[in-house]
Design a protein around this motif. Structure first.
Motif, PDB file in Angstrom:
ATOM      1  N   TYR A  53      12.853  12.236  22.069  1.00  0.00           N
ATOM      2  CA  TYR A  53      13.354  13.028  20.904  1.00  0.00           C
ATOM      3  C   TYR A  53      12.469  14.298  20.895  1.00  0.00           C
ATOM      4  O   TYR A  53      11.418  14.195  21.495  1.00  0.00           O
ATOM      5  N   ASP A  99       8.475  10.241  23.837  1.00  0.00           N
ATOM      6  CA  ASP A  99       9.359   9.582  25.012  1.00  0.00           C
ATOM      7  C   ASP A  99      10.424   8.644  24.508  1.00  0.00           C
ATOM      8  O   ASP A  99      10.723   8.424  23.588  1.00  0.00           O
ATOM      9  N   ASP A 100      10.787   8.023  25.616  1.00  0.00           N
ATOM     10  CA  ASP A 100      12.253   7.162  25.454  1.00  0.00           C
ATOM     11  C   ASP A 100      11.473   5.730  24.862  1.00  0.00           C
ATOM     12  O   ASP A 100      12.120   5.023  24.153  1.00  0.00           O
ATOM     13  N   LYS A 129      16.284  15.737  17.324  1.00  0.00           N
ATOM     14  CA  LYS A 129      17.593  15.413  18.127  1.00  0.00           C
ATOM     15  C   LYS A 129      17.137  14.744  19.201  1.00  0.00           C
ATOM     16  O   LYS A 129      16.282  14.968  19.713  1.00  0.00           O
ATOM     17  N   PRO A 130      17.989  13.805  19.744  1.00  0.00           N
ATOM     18  CA  PRO A 130      17.638  13.056  21.193  1.00  0.00           C
ATOM     19  C   PRO A 130      17.766  13.879  22.336  1.00  0.00           C
ATOM     20  O   PRO A 130      18.493  15.023  22.142  1.00  0.00           O
ATOM     21  N   GLY A 167      22.998  11.989  31.137  1.00  0.00           N
ATOM     22  CA  GLY A 167      23.173  11.440  29.953  1.00  0.00           C
ATOM     23  C   GLY A 167      22.233  10.427  29.732  1.00  0.00           C
ATOM     24  O   GLY A 167      22.140   9.677  28.896  1.00  0.00           O
ATOM     25  N   MET A 168      21.159  10.274  30.408  1.00  0.00           N
ATOM     26  CA  MET A 168      20.008   9.483  30.449  1.00  0.00           C
ATOM     27  C   MET A 168      19.087   9.779  29.239  1.00  0.00           C
ATOM     28  O   MET A 168      18.824  11.052  28.869  1.00  0.00           O
ATOM     29  N   TYR A 169      18.893   8.786  28.268  1.00  0.00           N
ATOM     30  CA  TYR A 169      17.858   9.143  26.919  1.00  0.00           C
ATOM     31  C   TYR A 169      16.550   9.299  27.472  1.00  0.00           C
ATOM     32  O   TYR A 169      15.903   8.572  28.027  1.00  0.00           O
ATOM     33  N   ARG A 179      19.675   6.545  17.944  1.00  0.00           N
ATOM     34  CA  ARG A 179      19.687   8.032  18.703  1.00  0.00           C
ATOM     35  C   ARG A 179      20.849   8.873  18.207  1.00  0.00           C
ATOM     36  O   ARG A 179      21.568   9.453  18.857  1.00  0.00           O
ATOM     37  N   HIS A 180      20.538   9.131  16.735  1.00  0.00           N
ATOM     38  CA  HIS A 180      21.466  10.227  16.159  1.00  0.00           C
ATOM     39  C   HIS A 180      20.534  11.302  15.753  1.00  0.00           C
ATOM     40  O   HIS A 180      19.458  11.075  15.630  1.00  0.00           O
ATOM     41  N   LEU A 223      18.609  14.339  26.155  1.00  0.00           N
ATOM     42  CA  LEU A 223      19.402  13.598  27.258  1.00  0.00           C
ATOM     43  C   LEU A 223      19.350  14.389  28.502  1.00  0.00           C
ATOM     44  O   LEU A 223      19.234  15.804  28.656  1.00  0.00           O
ATOM     45  N   ASP A 224      19.183  13.862  29.596  1.00  0.00           N
ATOM     46  CA  ASP A 224      19.308  14.639  31.180  1.00  0.00           C
ATOM     47  C   ASP A 224      20.639  14.771  31.320  1.00  0.00           C
ATOM     48  O   ASP A 224      21.666  14.678  30.684  1.00  0.00           O
TER      49      ASP A 224
END
Length: 677
Positions: free
Chosen positions: A216, A127-128, A204-205, A211-213, A180-181, A207-208
């Protein structure tokens, strides 16, 4: 015509397929999955959509009938057609969208389950906050840690526990996650206390829609088999398969790297060339399998004496090399060379036999002795050559005069080739006299080089060069032929002896050469004596004895020269029945003042009598020596006391004046009368 129609139709079908794939989300799926998705989406439209469409068409038909024939008919037809098409498209989308989500979820789950069943590949996610929230069964199987333990743990911290400290690849993963690459196919070596293991990680990350992180998601694979196979291939390409040391190719690469560091940072280094002494003899007497085992044992001893940063390589055969980085001081290198000499010369036990060999070392230091790879190697080789020339089993540093010696040697080699063509070589003949009455019984042929500028060049100055360049074969064959032709002009009771170089004896077809010389000259075979040294027998005993036996069948006399200077003279007398032995001049010279030397000479003479061998003593320079050797029953004497070597101009005079006079009976002081110059 069929071909021209087929191309557009095929293009339309392909375009339609692509549009359908895009509409239902089937792009990129495997064919069997795509077909399943299309069938399911078509079924999801159902009868309801068809009924609604039918009602719309009926209403449109009534309106068109009512205005049939009016000017508004065509515009209304177009408008109603467009409305019905839009309705149909909306109805399809309304029916497809829920089904698409549901069916895609089912297919995705199917694919995920199929992927997770592969034990070498697995899925992970966090998770984040970095806490692991998704794991496949393959991940827990690979790590040996339960899912309950891993869930909630920090992925990067967990990987740090199972990899080497400071692993740069793990640092790269941590850097990408922090930024976050995405990352792809990064290889990690896992050290969990079990067998060697390698993983590749791709992530890879997530995103919703805003664009919210969210964290991975990624995959991992076990690539241990591939990595081990790659390393095995690399090892075979860079290492000697027998000893495990670096091979010549990798050594050259390491040398180039050392030179690059020298040029960039001024870091010195040194190169040691190592060459085993008497290894060829071990191969010939014990066999190549024993020789191979000996090389492995030598490699281990050398490897144990150097530092971890030093580079040890086997260049081929019995040649080794060591690169010593950050070192160019004579004291330290001399200490290392001494330890290597001491270690290698210790006996080796192989199959119950103790085997002893030696080691010669040449040392070149960079940048003092060179700054280019070829220059450094050449100078180390020159130092090794000097160590060999100085008696072997020693080490030598490169010195600048060695380079001058090489140039002079190459010049002399070129001139020697011309000398053979220009007939500048000639034979001198030193008399062999009877110890009992002093009468000449034969001559030993001694080669000389009448150089147009240098004058008379002695054999010690050019024979070693001839041996290195293989010119010794031409020179040796020529000497045998010329000696036989000269003997054909002498009285028949006189013999001629030719001392053969070890390299000439091995490289030449000696039996054929002797047969040809005897045939050309017409002399009896027993008038030709072939002399070989004990060193030749020590290095190649089986090969030499076989050739000597062939010469014996021709009727040629075989003599062992320099008897007593080696370690195994008596054993070789047992292996081959020599006709004559020649006592080395060092014993004769020492007999004037050394009682031990006189006792050794007496023992050799007694041995010759017992074995029925003729004994020749060379290096006789005084009357006392001649009388002592005659008293102990030596058969032949040779030395300056009787005559110096005679050139072709003096030979006829000696034959006319000395030989006939020595043939007359009644003379009692042959030694004095035979004295020349």
């Amino acid at each position: 015509m069929r071909v021209f129609l087929y191309a557009p139709v095929a293009g339309l079908v392909l375009l339609a397929n692509r549009l359908v794939d895009r509409a239902i989300g089937a792009g990129g799926l495997a064919p069997h999955v795509r077909h399943k998705l299309v069938r399911q989406q078509l079924r999801s439209i159902g009868w309801t959509t068809l009924a609604l469409l039918a009602g719309s068409l009926m209403v449109s038909a009534i309106l068109l009938v009512l205005i049939w024939g009016s000017d508004r008919f065509v515009p209304l037809l177009a408008c109603l057609g467009a409305i019905n098409m839009l309705y149909l498209f909306a109805a399809v989308l309304a029916r497809i969208s829920p089904g698409l989500v549901q069916e895609n979820s089912q297919i995705t789950a199917l694919l995920m389950r199929e992927f997770e069943q592969n034990k070498s590949d697995w899925i992970w996610g966090f998770d984040d906050s970095g806490a692991i929230n998704r794991l496949s069964a393959g991940f827990t199987s690979a790590t040996g840690v339960t899912e309950d333990t891993l869930l909630g743990a920090d992925l990067v911290e967990f990987l740090a526990c199972i990899t080497a400290p400071g692993d740069p690849m793990l640092a790269q993963i941590a850097f990408d996650i922090q930024g976050r690459h995405g990352f792809r196919d990064i290889e990690l070596r896992v050290e969990a206390g079990g067998p060697e293991c390698w993983w590749t990680l791709t992530g890879k990350p997530i995103l919703d829609e805003n664009g919210m992180y969210l964290g991975y998601i990624g995959t991992s694979s076990d690539v241990s088999e591939r990595k081990i196979a790659e390393r095995r291939i690399t090892r075979l390409a860079h290492h000697d398969p027998m000893t495990g040391l670096l091979n010549r190719t990798k050594f050259t690469d390491q040398l180039n790297q050392s030179v690059a560091r020298l040029e960039r940072y001024g870091t010195p280094f040194s190169v040691l060339f190592l060459d085993l002494d008497q290894f060829k003899s071990v191969n010939d007497t014990r066999g190549h399998l024993t020789g191979d085992r000996l090389l492995v044992m030598v490699a281990k001893r050398v490897q144990n004496l150097v530092r971890e940063t030093d580079v040890v390589a086997r260049l081929g055969g019995d040649e080794f090399a060591v690169i010593v980085p950050n070192e160019a001081t004579a004291d330290n290198l001399g200490g290392l060379a001494t330890r290597l000499l001491d270690a290698v010369r210790k006996p080796y036990e192989i199959d119950g036999h103790l085997i002893s060999i030696g080691l010669s070392i040449g040392i070149a230091m960079a940048p003092v002795n060179g700054t280019r790879p070829d220059q450094i190697l050449r100078n180390a080789d020159l130092a090794l050559y000097r160590a060999k020339a100085d008696g072997r089993s020693v080490f030598r540093f490169f010195e600048s005069e060695m380079d001058n010696e090489v140039r002079n040697r190459r010049l002399l080699e070129a001139e020697l080739r011309d000398a053979i063509r220009n007939q500048e070589l000639l034979l001198y003949y030193q008399p062999l006299v009877s110890a009992s009455d002093g009468q000449p019984t034969g001559f030993e042929a001694l080669i000389r080089w009448n150089h147009p500028d240098r004058g008379l060049v002695q054999p010690a100055d050019f024979i070693p060069i001839a041996e290195q360049s293989n010119l010794i074969v031409d020179i040796g064959d020529w000497a045998i032929e010329q000696a036989c032709l000269a003997a054909a002009t002498w009285p028949e009771q006189l013999t001629v002896a030719v001392n053969l170089s070890a390299k000439h004896f091995r490289r030449s077809d000696i039996c054929t050469v002797v047969k040809k010389a005897l045939a050309l000259s017409g002399i009896a075979p027993q008038r030709l004596e072939i002399e070989i040294t004990e060193g030749l027998l020590m290095e190649y005993p089986d090969e030499v004895i076989e050739k000597l036996a062939q010469l014996r069948t021709l009727g040629v006399t075989i003599a062992m020269d320099d008897f007593g200077t080696g370690y195994s003279s008596l054993s070789y007398l047992m292996k081959f029945p020599f006709d004559k032995i020649k006592i080395d001049r060092s014993f004769v010279d020492a007999s004037s003042s050394d009682a031990v030397a006189r006792d050794i000479l007496k023992a050799i003479a007694s041995l010759g009598k017992t074995l029925k061998l003729k004994i020749t003593a060379e290096g006789v320079e005084t009357k006392e020596q001649a009388e002592f050797l005659r008293d102990i029953a030596c058969h032949q004497l040779q030395g300056f006391y009787f005559s110096r070597p005679l050139d072709p101009i003096d030979m006829p005079y000696y034959l006319l004046t000395v030989v006939p006079r020595r043939s007359r009976p009644g003379k009692t002081e042959p030694a004095q009368l035979a004295l020349v110059g």
